[in-house]
Design a protein around this motif. Structure first.
Motif, PDB file in Angstrom:
ATOM      1  N   ALA A  90       2.935   6.432  -2.206  1.00 56.39           N
ATOM      2  CA  ALA A  90       4.030   7.356  -2.412  1.00 56.39           C
ATOM      3  C   ALA A  90       4.104   7.812  -3.810  1.00 56.39           C
ATOM      4  O   ALA A  90       4.155   9.108  -4.226  1.00 56.39           O
ATOM      5  CB  ALA A  90       5.445   6.458  -2.032  1.00 56.39           C
ATOM      6  N   ILE A  91       3.884   6.923  -4.994  1.00 57.63           N
ATOM      7  CA  ILE A  91       3.828   7.307  -6.279  1.00 57.63           C
ATOM      8  C   ILE A  91       2.543   8.384  -6.483  1.00 57.63           C
ATOM      9  O   ILE A  91       2.930   9.260  -7.227  1.00 57.63           O
ATOM     10  CB  ILE A  91       3.626   6.234  -7.313  1.00 57.63           C
ATOM     11  CG1 ILE A  91       4.910   5.381  -7.006  1.00 57.63           C
ATOM     12  CG2 ILE A  91       3.335   6.417  -8.720  1.00 57.63           C
ATOM     13  CD1 ILE A  91       4.469   4.084  -7.622  1.00 57.63           C
ATOM     14  N   LYS A  92       1.600   8.084  -6.156  1.00 58.59           N
ATOM     15  CA  LYS A  92       0.477   9.031  -6.213  1.00 58.59           C
ATOM     16  C   LYS A  92       0.792  10.404  -5.579  1.00 58.59           C
ATOM     17  O   LYS A  92       0.584  11.633  -6.089  1.00 58.59           O
ATOM     18  CB  LYS A  92      -0.758   8.544  -5.504  1.00 58.59           C
ATOM     19  CG  LYS A  92      -1.486   7.420  -6.201  1.00 58.59           C
ATOM     20  CD  LYS A  92      -1.986   7.976  -7.828  1.00 58.59           C
ATOM     21  CE  LYS A  92      -3.293   8.843  -7.595  1.00 58.59           C
ATOM     22  NZ  LYS A  92      -3.888   9.088  -8.837  1.00 58.59           N
ATOM     23  N   LEU A  93       1.376  10.407  -4.315  1.00 53.78           N
ATOM     24  CA  LEU A  93       1.728  11.749  -3.699  1.00 53.78           C
ATOM     25  C   LEU A  93       2.580  12.391  -4.477  1.00 53.78           C
ATOM     26  O   LEU A  93       2.711  13.891  -4.638  1.00 53.78           O
ATOM     27  CB  LEU A  93       2.136  11.421  -2.222  1.00 53.78           C
ATOM     28  CG  LEU A  93       1.055  11.187  -1.384  1.00 53.78           C
ATOM     29  CD1 LEU A  93       1.568  10.446   0.049  1.00 53.78           C
ATOM     30  CD2 LEU A  93       0.118  11.873  -1.169  1.00 53.78           C
ATOM     31  N   ILE A  94       3.698  11.522  -5.183  1.00 51.99           N
ATOM     32  CA  ILE A  94       4.635  12.382  -5.827  1.00 51.99           C
ATOM     33  C   ILE A  94       4.148  12.929  -7.282  1.00 51.99           C
ATOM     34  O   ILE A  94       4.695  14.095  -7.387  1.00 51.99           O
ATOM     35  CB  ILE A  94       5.787  11.363  -6.082  1.00 51.99           C
ATOM     36  CG1 ILE A  94       6.749  11.014  -4.985  1.00 51.99           C
ATOM     37  CG2 ILE A  94       6.770  12.086  -7.172  1.00 51.99           C
ATOM     38  CD1 ILE A  94       7.684   9.854  -5.202  1.00 51.99           C
ATOM     39  N   GLU A  95       3.310  12.406  -7.666  1.00 49.90           N
ATOM     40  CA  GLU A  95       2.446  12.907  -8.933  1.00 49.90           C
ATOM     41  C   GLU A  95       1.505  13.992  -8.368  1.00 49.90           C
ATOM     42  O   GLU A  95       1.544  15.027  -9.260  1.00 49.90           O
ATOM     43  CB  GLU A  95       1.404  11.859  -9.347  1.00 49.90           C
ATOM     44  CG  GLU A  95       2.073  10.802 -10.063  1.00 49.90           C
ATOM     45  CD  GLU A  95       1.067   9.675 -10.445  1.00 49.90           C
ATOM     46  OE1 GLU A  95      -0.182   9.694 -10.146  1.00 49.90           O
ATOM     47  OE2 GLU A  95       1.450   8.619 -11.325  1.00 49.90           O
ATOM     48  N   GLY A  96       1.201  14.209  -7.203  1.00 52.14           N
ATOM     49  CA  GLY A  96       0.603  15.435  -6.716  1.00 52.14           C
ATOM     50  C   GLY A  96       1.514  16.700  -6.147  1.00 52.14           C
ATOM     51  O   GLY A  96       1.030  17.655  -5.602  1.00 52.14           O
ATOM     52  N   GLY A  97       2.815  16.464  -6.480  1.00 54.27           N
ATOM     53  CA  GLY A  97       3.854  17.428  -5.977  1.00 54.27           C
ATOM     54  C   GLY A  97       4.213  17.351  -4.734  1.00 54.27           C
ATOM     55  O   GLY A  97       5.082  18.293  -4.225  1.00 54.27           O
ATOM     56  N   PHE A  98       4.097  16.304  -3.922  1.00 55.89           N
ATOM     57  CA  PHE A  98       4.839  15.996  -2.717  1.00 55.89           C
ATOM     58  C   PHE A  98       6.267  15.347  -2.801  1.00 55.89           C
ATOM     59  O   PHE A  98       6.583  14.610  -3.918  1.00 55.89           O
ATOM     60  CB  PHE A  98       3.867  15.070  -1.760  1.00 55.89           C
ATOM     61  CG  PHE A  98       2.668  15.546  -1.279  1.00 55.89           C
ATOM     62  CD1 PHE A  98       2.840  16.209  -0.121  1.00 55.89           C
ATOM     63  CD2 PHE A  98       1.643  15.731  -1.927  1.00 55.89           C
ATOM     64  CE1 PHE A  98       1.670  16.862   0.559  1.00 55.89           C
ATOM     65  CE2 PHE A  98       0.537  16.221  -1.416  1.00 55.89           C
ATOM     66  CZ  PHE A  98       0.434  16.802  -0.350  1.00 55.89           C
ATOM     67  N   SER A  99       7.242  15.851  -1.955  1.00 59.70           N
ATOM     68  CA  SER A  99       8.401  15.255  -1.867  1.00 59.70           C
ATOM     69  C   SER A  99       8.539  14.060  -0.850  1.00 59.70           C
ATOM     70  O   SER A  99       7.907  14.373   0.386  1.00 59.70           O
ATOM     71  CB  SER A  99       9.533  16.157  -1.412  1.00 59.70           C
ATOM     72  OG  SER A  99      10.638  15.603  -1.085  1.00 59.70           O
ATOM     73  N   LEU A 102       0.808  -1.282   0.113  1.00 61.79           N
ATOM     74  CA  LEU A 102       0.204   0.155  -0.087  1.00 61.79           C
ATOM     75  C   LEU A 102       0.886   1.320  -0.035  1.00 61.79           C
ATOM     76  O   LEU A 102       0.676   2.284  -0.819  1.00 61.79           O
ATOM     77  CB  LEU A 102      -0.884  -0.003   1.213  1.00 61.79           C
ATOM     78  CG  LEU A 102      -2.114   1.007   1.370  1.00 61.79           C
ATOM     79  CD1 LEU A 102      -2.832   1.249   0.093  1.00 61.79           C
ATOM     80  CD2 LEU A 102      -2.839   1.157   2.560  1.00 61.79           C
ATOM     81  N   GLY A 103       1.946   1.292   0.736  1.00 64.42           N
ATOM     82  CA  GLY A 103       2.654   2.441   0.877  1.00 64.42           C
ATOM     83  C   GLY A 103       3.432   2.704  -0.303  1.00 64.42           C
ATOM     84  O   GLY A 103       3.416   4.168  -0.668  1.00 64.42           O
ATOM     85  N   LYS A 104       3.850   1.961  -1.145  1.00 65.52           N
ATOM     86  CA  LYS A 104       4.524   2.473  -2.387  1.00 65.52           C
ATOM     87  C   LYS A 104       3.671   2.984  -3.547  1.00 65.52           C
ATOM     88  O   LYS A 104       4.124   4.254  -3.928  1.00 65.52           O
ATOM     89  CB  LYS A 104       5.401   1.139  -3.004  1.00 65.52           C
ATOM     90  CG  LYS A 104       6.406   1.405  -4.078  1.00 65.52           C
ATOM     91  CD  LYS A 104       7.070   0.417  -4.678  1.00 65.52           C
ATOM     92  CE  LYS A 104       6.252  -0.659  -5.236  1.00 65.52           C
ATOM     93  NZ  LYS A 104       7.104  -1.737  -5.868  1.00 65.52           N
ATOM     94  N   PRO A 105       2.477   2.265  -3.795  1.00 70.11           N
ATOM     95  CA  PRO A 105       1.820   3.110  -4.770  1.00 70.11           C
ATOM     96  C   PRO A 105       1.216   4.428  -4.232  1.00 70.11           C
ATOM     97  O   PRO A 105       0.784   5.398  -4.992  1.00 70.11           O
ATOM     98  CB  PRO A 105       0.584   2.121  -4.928  1.00 70.11           C
ATOM     99  CG  PRO A 105       0.620   1.154  -3.951  1.00 70.11           C
ATOM    100  CD  PRO A 105       2.136   1.006  -3.513  1.00 70.11           C
ATOM    101  N   PHE A 130      13.134   2.435  -5.693  1.00 70.52           N
ATOM    102  CA  PHE A 130      12.539   3.692  -4.989  1.00 70.52           C
ATOM    103  C   PHE A 130      13.127   4.955  -5.374  1.00 70.52           C
ATOM    104  O   PHE A 130      12.196   6.031  -5.838  1.00 70.52           O
ATOM    105  CB  PHE A 130      12.852   3.800  -3.478  1.00 70.52           C
ATOM    106  CG  PHE A 130      12.090   2.807  -2.647  1.00 70.52           C
ATOM    107  CD1 PHE A 130      11.407   1.753  -3.294  1.00 70.52           C
ATOM    108  CD2 PHE A 130      11.776   2.954  -1.221  1.00 70.52           C
ATOM    109  CE1 PHE A 130      10.448   0.838  -2.292  1.00 70.52           C
ATOM    110  CE2 PHE A 130      11.002   2.301  -0.507  1.00 70.52           C
ATOM    111  CZ  PHE A 130      10.378   0.988  -1.056  1.00 70.52           C
ATOM    112  N   LYS A 131      14.275   4.892  -5.631  1.00 68.82           N
ATOM    113  CA  LYS A 131      14.821   6.106  -6.398  1.00 68.82           C
ATOM    114  C   LYS A 131      14.357   6.194  -7.916  1.00 68.82           C
ATOM    115  O   LYS A 131      14.087   7.710  -8.242  1.00 68.82           O
ATOM    116  CB  LYS A 131      16.541   6.022  -6.616  1.00 68.82           C
ATOM    117  CG  LYS A 131      17.069   6.128  -5.164  1.00 68.82           C
ATOM    118  CD  LYS A 131      18.636   5.875  -5.163  1.00 68.82           C
ATOM    119  CE  LYS A 131      19.184   5.937  -3.924  1.00 68.82           C
ATOM    120  NZ  LYS A 131      20.664   5.480  -3.970  1.00 68.82           N
ATOM    121  N   ASN A 132      14.327   5.262  -8.672  1.00 75.39           N
ATOM    122  CA  ASN A 132      13.702   5.503 -10.042  1.00 75.39           C
ATOM    123  C   ASN A 132      12.069   5.896 -10.126  1.00 75.39           C
ATOM    124  O   ASN A 132      11.585   6.652 -10.931  1.00 75.39           O
ATOM    125  CB  ASN A 132      13.876   4.042 -10.692  1.00 75.39           C
ATOM    126  CG  ASN A 132      15.166   3.636 -11.066  1.00 75.39           C
ATOM    127  OD1 ASN A 132      15.972   4.470 -11.303  1.00 75.39           O
ATOM    128  ND2 ASN A 132      15.371   2.389 -11.315  1.00 75.39           N
TER     129      ASN A 132
END
Length: 262
Positions: A18-27, A13-16, A41-43
């Motif tokens: 993270a991907i969605k939050l990064i798409e939303g502009g989060f670091s 759950l945590g990895k997808p 993770f880096k990729n």
């Protein structure tokens, strides 16, 4: 809003998320217990950290340099969480989003909501440690049974394993709904509360596993003899009302679990 988030437990759950939050502009900083996942993770744009709740070290200080901490761990290690909280108290973290489970509720053969009786189990003790701490704000999301993509219910009971309590009712939630709900909590800044998160429908275990196994072309399920049925039906009314949330996978019997896209 501070756009820095740390996710303790970047797994199923945590990895997808993270991907969605990064798409939303989060670091996003993400933890794993396996250094072999660092390149992946880096990729994906996730800053990787090697962290184990069972052996928290000083390195967690850098991981906690975020305003929001999301805890997505299956661990029930109370002492580990106590140590984690000590680090949180001394960190920039101001808000904690803790992913819990509807397994905390007593099976009372009725509908249960956020005020229903809880079991005396470690997960409840961990919830209390977090929500009673005044150094940071905490919201707890109690997810029902998780499914989606590579986690297909039709594979849950393999090789003729007997499915108990066939006339009980299922409480399930798809990964997409989990992620959308967590995103919306962050967006709307909803803290210091508790939510149940569960699909709208609750078929019997018999009907559900007959369908989910058939959808995958698996062997028919084997059920235990129905005696003294015990169940709970999780109410999702609070989260639908407060978040104005409409579930993507609301009717558990309305789609094909064999689809690669589900």
């Amino acid at each position: 809003m501070n756009k820095n988030i740390s996710i303790l437990g970047c797994g199923w759950l945590g990895k997808p998320l993270a991907i969605k939050l990064i798409e939303g502009g989060f670091s996003v900083k993400g933890s794993t217990t396996s250094i072999s996942k660092f390149d992946e993770f880096k990729n994906l744009g996730i800053s990787p950290f090697l962290i184990s709740l069972e052996n928290i070290a000083i390195e967690i200080k850098e991981f906690l340099t975020s305003e929001i901490l999301i805890v997505a761990l299956p661990s029930k290690n109370i002492e580990g969480f106590k140590k984690l909280i000590q680090f949180i108290e001394k960190s920039p973290v101001k808000k904690v989003l803790f992913i819990s489970s509807t397994s905390v509720y007593v099976s009372n053969n009725n509908v249960v909501n956020e005020f229903s009786e809880l079991q005396d189990i470690p997960l409840v003790a961990i919830e209390n440690l977090l929500i009673k701490n005044k150094a940071f704000d905490t919201t707890i999301v109690r997810f029902a049974g998780l499914f989606g993509y590579d986690r297909k219910p039709g594979n849950f009971f393999k090789n003729g394993r007997t499915i108990p309590n066939p006339e009980g009712f299922v409480n399930m939630i798809h990964q997409d709904d989990c992620i959308s709900i967590l995103e919306k909590i962050i967006e709307t800044n909803l803290w210091n509360t508790i939510f149940n998160a569960c699909a709208d429908t609750h078929p019997t275990r018999r009907a559900y596993y007959i369908k989910t196994k058939a959808d995958l072309g698996n062997e028919p399920p084997v059920f235990a003899k129905a005696e003294n049925t015990v169940f709970k039906i999780i109410s999702n009314e609070k989260i639908k009302s407060i978040l104005n949330y409409k579930f993507k996978y609301s009717d558990l019997m309305s789609f094909n679990y064999g689809s690669y896209d589900i």
